[in-house]
Design a protein around this motif. Structure first.
Motif, PDB file in Angstrom:
ATOM      1  N   THR A 162     -78.965  15.019 -21.792  1.00 56.24           N
ATOM      2  CA  THR A 162     -79.013  14.995 -20.307  1.00 56.24           C
ATOM      3  C   THR A 162     -78.310  13.664 -20.051  1.00 56.24           C
ATOM      4  OG1 THR A 162     -81.035  13.570 -20.513  1.00 56.24           O
ATOM      5  CG2 THR A 162     -81.555  15.868 -20.550  1.00 56.24           C
ATOM      6  N   VAL A 207     -80.444  19.133 -15.646  1.00 56.20           N
ATOM      7  CA  VAL A 207     -81.215  18.443 -16.547  1.00 56.20           C
ATOM      8  C   VAL A 207     -82.417  19.713 -16.882  1.00 56.20           C
ATOM      9  CG1 VAL A 207     -82.970  16.858 -17.318  1.00 56.20           C
ATOM     10  CG2 VAL A 207     -80.791  16.011 -16.503  1.00 56.20           C
ATOM     11  N   HIS A 248     -84.144   9.803 -21.549  1.00 57.13           N
ATOM     12  CA  HIS A 248     -84.924  10.259 -20.606  1.00 57.13           C
ATOM     13  C   HIS A 248     -86.281  10.794 -20.878  1.00 57.13           C
ATOM     14  CE1 HIS A 248     -85.885  12.824 -17.198  1.00 57.13           C
ATOM     15  NE2 HIS A 248     -84.730  12.750 -16.599  1.00 57.13           N
TER      16      HIS A 248
END
Length: 230
Positions: free
Chosen positions: A159, A167, A191
């Protein structure tokens, strides 16, 4: 499906990974989190066979592959999508997929299956990969890896630099694949929310060592962020 036990890895005289143990169950998703420089990519490169281990063992579906080169690990069902949305920029989206599919007897069917997971690519088959957005190139990279029909998929920062809507599409594709069965995923991410949504278990790396681990899910976000802040 994949077990790395007490693994040490480095570059030249520099040690990067120190006694790390990571296990990915069959049909499961495991996330490895940590800041830049924590050793996440080095760990993945050792799992794939692009870096030798200095000590420890790597098992793929119960078979010791510690000393086996990367191409033989691929034949045993491992696929790797490195960081950076990599593609053949001068080739079209379809040609990027065909590079892999043309080596398979049922290559066209495999392309169709990959496109069903990433339908946004269907309208981009004639466009050169170098003209795609970062999110589109990442979907293409994952789709290309899936054409090999791996049992173990390793994703490095899928991502990174991608807009939130894409995403979400990548996360849904990963979850859809694991719900089918027959595929395990090792996911390296910064993330945290995405990683814990997708993963059933997580490991946090700091300075090449596992500093924390636990069950995935959004309830673990605070614990992971606290571990990464140390």
């Amino acid at each position: 499906m994949l077990t790395m036990t007490d693994v040490d890895v480095g570059y030249g005289r520099t040690s990067v990974i120190h006694g790390v143990t990571v296990a990915v169950p069959a049909d499961g998703v495991v996330a490895v989190l940590g800041h830049n420089g924590a050793g996440k990519t080095t760990l993945l490169r050792a799992a794939v066979g692009l870096l030798p281990t200095r000590s420890g063992r790597i098992l793929l579906d119960g078979e010791d592959v510690t000393g086996i080169p990367a191409h033989q690990r691929v034949r045993r069902g491992l696929a790797y999508v490195p960081q950076g949305q990599q593609s053949f920029g001068q080739l079209t989206t379809l040609e990027n997929l065909q590079v892999v599919a043309d080596t398979k007897r049922d290559g066209r069917a495999r392309i169709d299956e990959a496109l069903d997971l990433f339908p946004a690519l269907k309208d981009l088959l004639g466009r050169r990969a170098g003209l795609l957005s970062g999110g589109q190139r990442q979907q293409l990279a994952i789709a290309r890896a899936l054409i090999t029909q791996p049992r173990m998929l390793i994703l490095d920062e899928p991502t990174e630099g991608i807009q939130p809507s894409v995403v979400a599409e990548i996360e849904e594709a990963i979850l859809a694949l694991t719900r089918r069965g027959g595929l395990s995923v090792l996911l390296v991410e910064q993330h945290v929310g995405f990683a814990l949504d997708a993963a059933g278990h997580y490991y946090v790396l700091a300075s090449g060592r596992v500093s924390a681990e636990g069950r995935g899910g959004t309830d673990s976000v605070t614990d992971v962020r606290s571990a990464m802040a140390i």
